[in-house]
Design a protein around this motif. Structure first.
Motif, PDB file in Angstrom:
ATOM      1  N   GLN A  35       0.836  -1.205   0.000  1.00  0.00           N
ATOM      2  CA  GLN A  35       0.000   0.000   0.000  1.00  0.00           C
ATOM      3  C   GLN A  35       0.868   1.252   0.000  1.00  0.00           C
ATOM      4  O   GLN A  35       0.581   2.211  -0.719  1.00  0.00           O
ATOM      5  CB  GLN A  35      -0.947   0.008   1.199  1.00  0.00           C
ATOM      6  CG  GLN A  35      -1.896   1.192   1.224  1.00  0.00           C
ATOM      7  CD  GLN A  35      -2.789   1.248  -0.007  1.00  0.00           C
ATOM      8  OE1 GLN A  35      -3.407   0.261  -0.387  1.00  0.00           O
ATOM      9  NE2 GLN A  35      -2.856   2.406  -0.643  1.00  0.00           N
ATOM     10  N   ILE A  40      -0.835  -1.404 -13.264  1.00  0.00           N
ATOM     11  CA  ILE A  40      -0.168  -2.502 -12.561  1.00  0.00           C
ATOM     12  C   ILE A  40      -1.154  -3.632 -12.291  1.00  0.00           C
ATOM     13  O   ILE A  40      -0.865  -4.806 -12.543  1.00  0.00           O
ATOM     14  CB  ILE A  40       0.477  -1.994 -11.254  1.00  0.00           C
ATOM     15  CG1 ILE A  40       1.680  -1.119 -11.590  1.00  0.00           C
ATOM     16  CG2 ILE A  40       0.881  -3.161 -10.344  1.00  0.00           C
ATOM     17  CD1 ILE A  40       2.266  -0.403 -10.415  1.00  0.00           C
ATOM     18  N   LYS A  41      -2.314  -3.276 -11.811  1.00  0.00           N
ATOM     19  CA  LYS A  41      -3.340  -4.290 -11.538  1.00  0.00           C
ATOM     20  C   LYS A  41      -3.705  -5.042 -12.815  1.00  0.00           C
ATOM     21  O   LYS A  41      -3.808  -6.272 -12.817  1.00  0.00           O
ATOM     22  CB  LYS A  41      -4.583  -3.619 -10.945  1.00  0.00           C
ATOM     23  CG  LYS A  41      -5.713  -4.568 -10.634  1.00  0.00           C
ATOM     24  CD  LYS A  41      -6.902  -3.803 -10.076  1.00  0.00           C
ATOM     25  CE  LYS A  41      -8.151  -4.625 -10.052  1.00  0.00           C
ATOM     26  NZ  LYS A  41      -9.314  -3.845  -9.635  1.00  0.00           N
ATOM     27  N   GLU A  87      -1.666   4.764 -12.872  1.00  0.00           N
ATOM     28  CA  GLU A  87      -0.526   3.848 -12.783  1.00  0.00           C
ATOM     29  C   GLU A  87      -0.882   2.600 -11.974  1.00  0.00           C
ATOM     30  O   GLU A  87      -0.500   1.479 -12.343  1.00  0.00           O
ATOM     31  CB  GLU A  87       0.676   4.560 -12.153  1.00  0.00           C
ATOM     32  CG  GLU A  87       1.300   5.613 -13.053  1.00  0.00           C
ATOM     33  CD  GLU A  87       2.304   6.494 -12.333  1.00  0.00           C
ATOM     34  OE1 GLU A  87       3.268   6.933 -12.994  1.00  0.00           O
ATOM     35  OE2 GLU A  87       2.126   6.762 -11.111  1.00  0.00           O
ATOM     36  N   ARG A  88      -1.622   2.794 -10.889  1.00  0.00           N
ATOM     37  CA  ARG A  88      -2.049   1.641 -10.075  1.00  0.00           C
ATOM     38  C   ARG A  88      -2.944   0.718 -10.884  1.00  0.00           C
ATOM     39  O   ARG A  88      -2.830  -0.503 -10.814  1.00  0.00           O
ATOM     40  CB  ARG A  88      -2.765   2.117  -8.803  1.00  0.00           C
ATOM     41  CG  ARG A  88      -1.840   2.780  -7.811  1.00  0.00           C
ATOM     42  CD  ARG A  88      -2.487   2.972  -6.452  1.00  0.00           C
ATOM     43  NE  ARG A  88      -3.647   3.840  -6.467  1.00  0.00           N
ATOM     44  CZ  ARG A  88      -3.643   5.122  -6.100  1.00  0.00           C
ATOM     45  NH1 ARG A  88      -2.522   5.688  -5.692  1.00  0.00           N
ATOM     46  NH2 ARG A  88      -4.738   5.830  -6.127  1.00  0.00           N
ATOM     47  N   GLU A  89      -3.816   1.272 -11.693  1.00  0.00           N
ATOM     48  CA  GLU A  89      -4.703   0.461 -12.540  1.00  0.00           C
ATOM     49  C   GLU A  89      -3.902  -0.310 -13.591  1.00  0.00           C
ATOM     50  O   GLU A  89      -4.222  -1.446 -13.904  1.00  0.00           O
ATOM     51  CB  GLU A  89      -5.770   1.336 -13.204  1.00  0.00           C
ATOM     52  CG  GLU A  89      -6.888   1.734 -12.261  1.00  0.00           C
ATOM     53  CD  GLU A  89      -7.628   0.556 -11.648  1.00  0.00           C
ATOM     54  OE1 GLU A  89      -7.927  -0.435 -12.364  1.00  0.00           O
ATOM     55  OE2 GLU A  89      -7.905   0.604 -10.433  1.00  0.00           O
ATOM     56  N   LEU A  91       2.271   1.608  -3.536  1.00  0.00           N
ATOM     57  CA  LEU A  91       1.224   2.007  -4.477  1.00  0.00           C
ATOM     58  C   LEU A  91       0.784   3.456  -4.267  1.00  0.00           C
ATOM     59  O   LEU A  91       0.400   4.128  -5.225  1.00  0.00           O
ATOM     60  CB  LEU A  91       0.021   1.072  -4.370  1.00  0.00           C
ATOM     61  CG  LEU A  91       0.231  -0.350  -4.869  1.00  0.00           C
ATOM     62  CD1 LEU A  91      -0.975  -1.226  -4.532  1.00  0.00           C
ATOM     63  CD2 LEU A  91       0.516  -0.380  -6.363  1.00  0.00           C
ATOM     64  N   SER A  92       0.860   3.916  -3.032  1.00  0.00           N
ATOM     65  CA  SER A  92       0.433   5.293  -2.743  1.00  0.00           C
ATOM     66  C   SER A  92       1.341   6.322  -3.417  1.00  0.00           C
ATOM     67  O   SER A  92       0.968   7.484  -3.562  1.00  0.00           O
ATOM     68  CB  SER A  92       0.381   5.536  -1.235  1.00  0.00           C
ATOM     69  OG  SER A  92       1.689   5.591  -0.689  1.00  0.00           O
ATOM     70  N   LEU A  95       2.119   6.150  -6.483  1.00  0.00           N
ATOM     71  CA  LEU A  95       1.733   6.133  -7.902  1.00  0.00           C
ATOM     72  C   LEU A  95       0.388   6.813  -8.089  1.00  0.00           C
ATOM     73  O   LEU A  95      -0.413   6.897  -7.163  1.00  0.00           O
ATOM     74  CB  LEU A  95       1.644   4.691  -8.400  1.00  0.00           C
ATOM     75  CG  LEU A  95       2.904   3.836  -8.266  1.00  0.00           C
ATOM     76  CD1 LEU A  95       2.599   2.389  -8.614  1.00  0.00           C
ATOM     77  CD2 LEU A  95       4.019   4.391  -9.140  1.00  0.00           C
TER      78      LEU A  95
END
Length: 132
Positions: free
Chosen positions: A106, A120-121, A116-118, A109-110, A112
């Motif tokens: 977390q 990676i997911k 960007e998080r989407e 990810l914070s 990004l």
């Protein structure tokens, strides 16, 4: 490309893995993973997955049962078949030894953006889907 992905993956795991508290072998972790990922698992499946004899697989599973991480259950249809299942404790040990530390992840990810998080997911989802 393969080398880059492996390098990124090992860096991620090195920096974001949880601290291990249980002394558990890599082979035992692989057994727990096999039980988690498949619906019906018997000793033969473990032996085949790890390329070991059924006797050796049976000894490994016996230790996991003694730790309370795995239970055995006879098939209702065929009493000769004994299925393996993870206990809640086994699932917790497996998660600690295969998943990333949620707090560390977390925090990373914070740093990004949402986009960007989407990405990676989505990349992990795609890779997961084609790897099965």
């Amino acid at each position: 490309m393969i080398s880059d992905i492996n390098n990124y993956f090992t860096n991620i795991y090195f920096h974001l893995h949880p601290k291990h508290q249980e002394a558990i072998s890599h082979q035992s972790v692989r057994i727990l993973q096999t039980i988690q990922k498949r619906r019906y698992v018997v000793i033969r499946d473990i032996a085949e997955q790890l390329s070991i004899s059924q006797n050796t697989a049976s000894e490994h599973v016996k230790k996991l049962v003694q730790h309370g991480w795995v239970i055995k259950e006879r098939s209702e249809d065929d009493q000769r078949k004994v299925y393996l299942h993870l206990t809640d404790g086994g699932l917790a040990v497996l998660r600690k030894n295969t998943e990333l530390d949620e707090e560390k992840l977390q925090n990373a990810l914070s740093k990004l953006s949402v986009a960007e998080r989407e990405k990676i997911k989505e990349a992990f989802r795609l890779l997961s889907e084609v790897s099965t």
